[in-house]
Design an enzyme around this catalytic site. Structure first.
Site, PDB file in Angstrom:
ATOM      1  N   HIS A 208       0.802  -1.227   0.000  1.00  0.00           N
ATOM      2  CA  HIS A 208       0.000   0.000   0.000  1.00  0.00           C
ATOM      3  C   HIS A 208       0.837   1.281   0.000  1.00  0.00           C
ATOM      4  O   HIS A 208       0.438   2.288  -0.570  1.00  0.00           O
ATOM      5  CB  HIS A 208      -1.004   0.011   1.165  1.00  0.00           C
ATOM      6  CG  HIS A 208      -0.419   0.292   2.506  1.00  0.00           C
ATOM      7  ND1 HIS A 208       0.274  -0.647   3.226  1.00  0.00           N
ATOM      8  CD2 HIS A 208      -0.424   1.408   3.274  1.00  0.00           C
ATOM      9  CE1 HIS A 208       0.669  -0.112   4.370  1.00  0.00           C
ATOM     10  NE2 HIS A 208       0.262   1.129   4.426  1.00  0.00           N
ATOM     11  N   ASP A 209       2.019   1.264   0.624  1.00  0.00           N
ATOM     12  CA  ASP A 209       2.823   2.493   0.702  1.00  0.00           C
ATOM     13  C   ASP A 209       3.991   2.502  -0.275  1.00  0.00           C
ATOM     14  O   ASP A 209       4.927   3.284  -0.122  1.00  0.00           O
ATOM     15  CB  ASP A 209       3.358   2.675   2.133  1.00  0.00           C
ATOM     16  CG  ASP A 209       2.330   3.315   3.051  1.00  0.00           C
ATOM     17  OD1 ASP A 209       1.395   3.970   2.531  1.00  0.00           O
ATOM     18  OD2 ASP A 209       2.447   3.161   4.277  1.00  0.00           O
ATOM     19  N   LYS A 212       5.709   5.571  -1.698  1.00  0.00           N
ATOM     20  CA  LYS A 212       6.597   6.441  -0.911  1.00  0.00           C
ATOM     21  C   LYS A 212       8.034   6.367  -1.412  1.00  0.00           C
ATOM     22  O   LYS A 212       8.876   7.164  -0.999  1.00  0.00           O
ATOM     23  CB  LYS A 212       6.530   6.053   0.573  1.00  0.00           C
ATOM     24  CG  LYS A 212       5.248   6.530   1.239  1.00  0.00           C
ATOM     25  CD  LYS A 212       5.260   6.275   2.728  1.00  0.00           C
ATOM     26  CE  LYS A 212       3.985   6.785   3.380  1.00  0.00           C
ATOM     27  NZ  LYS A 212       3.867   6.343   4.778  1.00  0.00           N
ATOM     28  N   HIS A 261      -6.281   3.980  -0.643  1.00  0.00           N
ATOM     29  CA  HIS A 261      -6.123   3.676   0.787  1.00  0.00           C
ATOM     30  C   HIS A 261      -6.094   4.907   1.692  1.00  0.00           C
ATOM     31  O   HIS A 261      -6.137   4.765   2.916  1.00  0.00           O
ATOM     32  CB  HIS A 261      -4.931   2.735   1.037  1.00  0.00           C
ATOM     33  CG  HIS A 261      -3.581   3.384   1.120  1.00  0.00           C
ATOM     34  ND1 HIS A 261      -2.810   3.632   0.028  1.00  0.00           N
ATOM     35  CD2 HIS A 261      -2.846   3.810   2.179  1.00  0.00           C
ATOM     36  CE1 HIS A 261      -1.672   4.186   0.398  1.00  0.00           C
ATOM     37  NE2 HIS A 261      -1.664   4.314   1.705  1.00  0.00           N
ATOM     38  N   HIS A 262      -6.024   6.126   1.112  1.00  0.00           N
ATOM     39  CA  HIS A 262      -6.146   7.335   1.940  1.00  0.00           C
ATOM     40  C   HIS A 262      -7.411   8.126   1.613  1.00  0.00           C
ATOM     41  O   HIS A 262      -7.530   9.293   1.997  1.00  0.00           O
ATOM     42  CB  HIS A 262      -4.908   8.233   1.805  1.00  0.00           C
ATOM     43  CG  HIS A 262      -3.744   7.724   2.598  1.00  0.00           C
ATOM     44  ND1 HIS A 262      -3.712   7.752   3.979  1.00  0.00           N
ATOM     45  CD2 HIS A 262      -2.580   7.135   2.204  1.00  0.00           C
ATOM     46  CE1 HIS A 262      -2.560   7.210   4.397  1.00  0.00           C
ATOM     47  NE2 HIS A 262      -1.862   6.830   3.345  1.00  0.00           N
ATOM     48  N   ASP A 290      -4.360   0.403   8.352  1.00  0.00           N
ATOM     49  CA  ASP A 290      -3.196   1.294   8.297  1.00  0.00           C
ATOM     50  C   ASP A 290      -3.199   2.217   9.522  1.00  0.00           C
ATOM     51  O   ASP A 290      -2.175   2.377  10.215  1.00  0.00           O
ATOM     52  CB  ASP A 290      -3.310   2.119   7.003  1.00  0.00           C
ATOM     53  CG  ASP A 290      -2.081   2.949   6.694  1.00  0.00           C
ATOM     54  OD1 ASP A 290      -0.994   2.605   7.181  1.00  0.00           O
ATOM     55  OD2 ASP A 290      -2.216   3.940   5.945  1.00  0.00           O
TER      56      ASP A 290
HETATM   57 FE   LIG Z   1      -0.216   5.341   2.966  1.00  0.00          FE
HETATM   58 FE   LIG Z   2       0.734   2.985   5.633  1.00  0.00          FE
END
Ligand SMILES: [Fe+2]
Ligand SMILES: [Fe+2]
Length: 351
Positions: A208-209, A212, A261-262, A290
């Protein structure tokens, strides 16, 4: 041998094969091959025309393309299986994809061929289908599914390496994705999702991240509060993660969950500001998982919060950041399985 069919048409034991393809040239070549082998070919240039012919006269076998304007070949397959259960369906496609193959198997297709076609091979398959010979599709589809699982596993291992590289930059997020996947899978199961959906949520949570990776380290592990510009950079990670995954064909569905997811139930989230159930369910589950993990673990900017605090935050944010149904599921799950709540390493010396 001749006789009168139920609708009054003259019937023989020669199989009528309905060829459906939006390319007239393919219809023509197949029809010629079938006629030369003693079949009775009919042609239609669309799924809609095929259904009209099927309603009008008996057809033993339908041989259809998949990607056609209007009715897709899989929709035609479903309609034929519903309305004419004795009619066999053979599929033809220019693209091999185990997703549609699994769907074709589920819907009861007899066989499939990848273009360019050997028209006589297709005609032979139509003869076999007309004689009620068992179709080869289940075995071939099962093989394709195994292949897809293996491809997904290899792709997941390499993509996870990227996700781990992001997490390794910050000692406090080292096991974050695995822990989010742990909560997300339990929540998905608690909500009664089928196994396939749970697996989709698990993989999306692990990744999911991943977006980044595009955020500078100075921002990612900054101990103090972020500036507006730095926060804007962080907010790009769901869309960037989805963009990375979009190029890995076996993760197309996961890409949607990573992008969402955000998002927030109230519409205040990012990147798309989706509201309520327009946010994919898996993304709403990962959002809760999360936040649970972020609250329970230590970060450069915060101490670990207690389970009681987390329960309170989830309840307070139900209907705002979070889907209330998922908050309810999380509260029930916390109650039922306290031993499955992951404690921060400092409070758990054996971890
Ligand atoms: Fe995230
Ligand atoms: Fe996360």
């Amino acid at each position: 041998m001749k006789g009168r069919g139920a609708r009054g048409y003259v019937t023989t034991n020669v199989t009528t094969v309905l060829i459906v393809d939006d390319e007239p040239g393919i219809c023509h070549m197949l029809a010629e091959a079938m006629a030369s082998l003693g079949l009775r070919p009919q042609t239609a240039l669309s799924g809609g025309d095929a259904l009209t012919i099927l309603a009008r006269e008996p057809v033993g076998v339908v041989v259809t393309d998949l990607n056609m304007p209007g009715l897709h070949g899989l929709e035609l397959l479903a309609a034929v299986r519903r309305g004419h259960p004795r009619c066999r369906v053979i599929l033809m496609t220019g693209v091999q994809d185990s997703g549609w193959l699994a769907r074709a198997l589920e819907l009861g297709a007899h066989d499939y061929f990848i273009k360019p076609l050997d028209v006589f091979q297709v005609a032979q398959a139509a003869i076999a289908a007309g004689q009620n010979a068992p179709g080869p599709l289940p075995l071939r589809a099962a093989r394709a599914l195994v292949d897809r699982t293996q491809v997904r596993q290899v792709a997941l291992e390499s993509t996870r390496a990227l996700a781990r590289a992001v997490e390794a930059k910050d000692p406090y997020t080292r096991r974050h994705s695995e822990q989010v996947a742990h909560y997300a899978v339990h929540l998905a199961r608690h909500l009664g999702l089928p196994a396939g959906e749970v697996e989709l949520v698990r993989v999306a949570a692990l990744l999911h991240d991943i977006g980044k990776i595009g955020v500078p380290d100075s921002v990612l592990i900054k101990p103090g509060p972020l500036t507006v510009e730095e926060f804007a950079l962080i907010r790009q990670h769901p869309a960037q993660g989805a963009e990375i995954l979009r190029h890995i064909s076996v993760f197309a569905d996961e890409a949607l969950l990573v992008r969402g997811h955000h998002e927030a139930w109230s519409g205040e989230g990012y990147p798309d500001g989706l509201v309520g159930e327009s946010i994919p369910l898996g993304a709403r589950i990962i959002n809760v998982a999360d936040s649970v993990d972020a609250m329970l673990m230590q970060r450069t900017y915060k101490v670990p919060y207690s389970v009681e605090f987390v329960r309170g935050e989830l309840t307070r944010s139900a209907g705002e950041q979070f889907d209330p149904k998922i908050v309810q599921a999380a509260l029930e799950w916390f109650e039922a399985f306290p031993e499955k709540i992951i404690q921060p390493p400092a409070l758990c010396p054996t971890a």
